[in-house]
Enzyme design. Structure first.
Site, PDB file in Angstrom:
ATOM      1  N   GLY A  60       0.795  -1.225   0.000  1.00 44.03           N
ATOM      2  CA  GLY A  60       0.000   0.000   0.000  1.00 44.03           C
ATOM      3  C   GLY A  60       0.822   1.267   0.000  1.00 44.03           C
ATOM      4  N   SER A  61       0.171   2.387  -0.054  1.00 40.57           N
ATOM      5  CA  SER A  61       0.775   3.711   0.032  1.00 40.57           C
ATOM      6  C   SER A  61      -0.092   4.705  -0.720  1.00 40.57           C
ATOM      7  CB  SER A  61       2.197   3.739  -0.485  1.00 40.57           C
ATOM      8  OG  SER A  61       2.790   4.959  -0.102  1.00 40.57           O
ATOM      9  N   ARG A  62       0.484   5.393  -1.720  1.00 39.47           N
ATOM     10  CA  ARG A  62      -0.258   6.477  -2.355  1.00 39.47           C
ATOM     11  C   ARG A  62       0.242   6.708  -3.778  1.00 39.47           C
ATOM     12  NH1 ARG A  62      -0.405  12.463   0.418  1.00 39.47           N
ATOM     13  NH2 ARG A  62      -0.262  13.687  -1.468  1.00 39.47           N
TER      14      ARG A  62
END
Length: 218
Positions: free
Chosen positions: A186-188
């Protein structure tokens, strides 16, 4: 649904580690089946959770040269005009998608075109929603030119995501919805669009890569 190639080593190593831990615990607690069975169940659930990080669901992609399609699964957390300092060096419309650990982690090209820039930057590991994560975290920037306009896509690592994978090289010709890369755990992903671009999503809206229309090109 299939498992992404980026997950093969992680899934195997996790399985081996869990097998060793369970074997060690069983050796010392075999007279206490509640402990051994409890650990086994927790281990299986954890392993399945790791597998889910690398899932690639079957999808029917939306393709249109006038549309910008979501490059990532997740929730829209930013829609604002901001100064983009790395490539454009002027004001752009930023749309950011936060990817939780439960989301699909494949990233896709939002438009077709030629890769003008593909640049990795080492950096910090601030939480992905931190305002400075776009400029201070580990990140990878890609600029795509479709002959009419250019858009910038930036993969950003977060507190948990410690590895960004990107397959793009400058000069490559790519198709909309083809794989751009992968962010582990995950992250952005940030999009920088021309000012005046019509945005088709709202804050806190959930989007899906390859399917959700983020914006319409002028």
């Amino acid at each position: 649904m299939k498992i992404h190639r980026e997950g093969s080593a992680t899934i195997l190593l996790t399985l081996l580690a869990l097998a060793v831990i369970n074997g060690f615990v069983y050796y010392f607690t075999k007279d206490y089946p509640v402990v051994t069975w409890g650990l086994l169940i927790v281990s299986i659930v954890f392993w399945l959770f790791i597998i889910s990080f690398f899932r690639v669901p079957s999808r029917v992609f939306k393709a249109d040269e006038n549309l910008i399609i979501a490059p990532a699964d997740g929730k829209v957390v930013v829609i604002e005009e901001t100064y983009e300092a790395e490539y454009f060096k002027d004001k752009r419309l930023q749309v950011s998608i936060f990817m939780s650990p439960a989301n699909v982690h494949v990233n896709r090209n939002p438009i077709s075109g030629e890769i003008k820039l593909s640049q990795y930057h080492a950096g910090k590991y601030l939480v992905a929603w931190h305002p400075k994560s776009s400029t201070e975290n580990e990140r990878h920037t890609v600029v795509i030119n479709n002959g009419k306009t250019e858009i910038l896509v930036r993969q950003i690592a977060g507190a948990l995501a410690r590895r960004i994978v990107n397959y793009m090289k400058a000069g490559m010709k790519v198709q909309q919805n083809s794989e751009m890369g992968f962010i582990k755990f995950g992250s952005r992903v940030d999009l920088y669009l021309p000012i005046g671009t019509k945005v088709n999503v709202a804050l806190n809206e959930t989007v899906r890569n390859g399917q959700t229309v983020i914006a319409t090109l002028a």
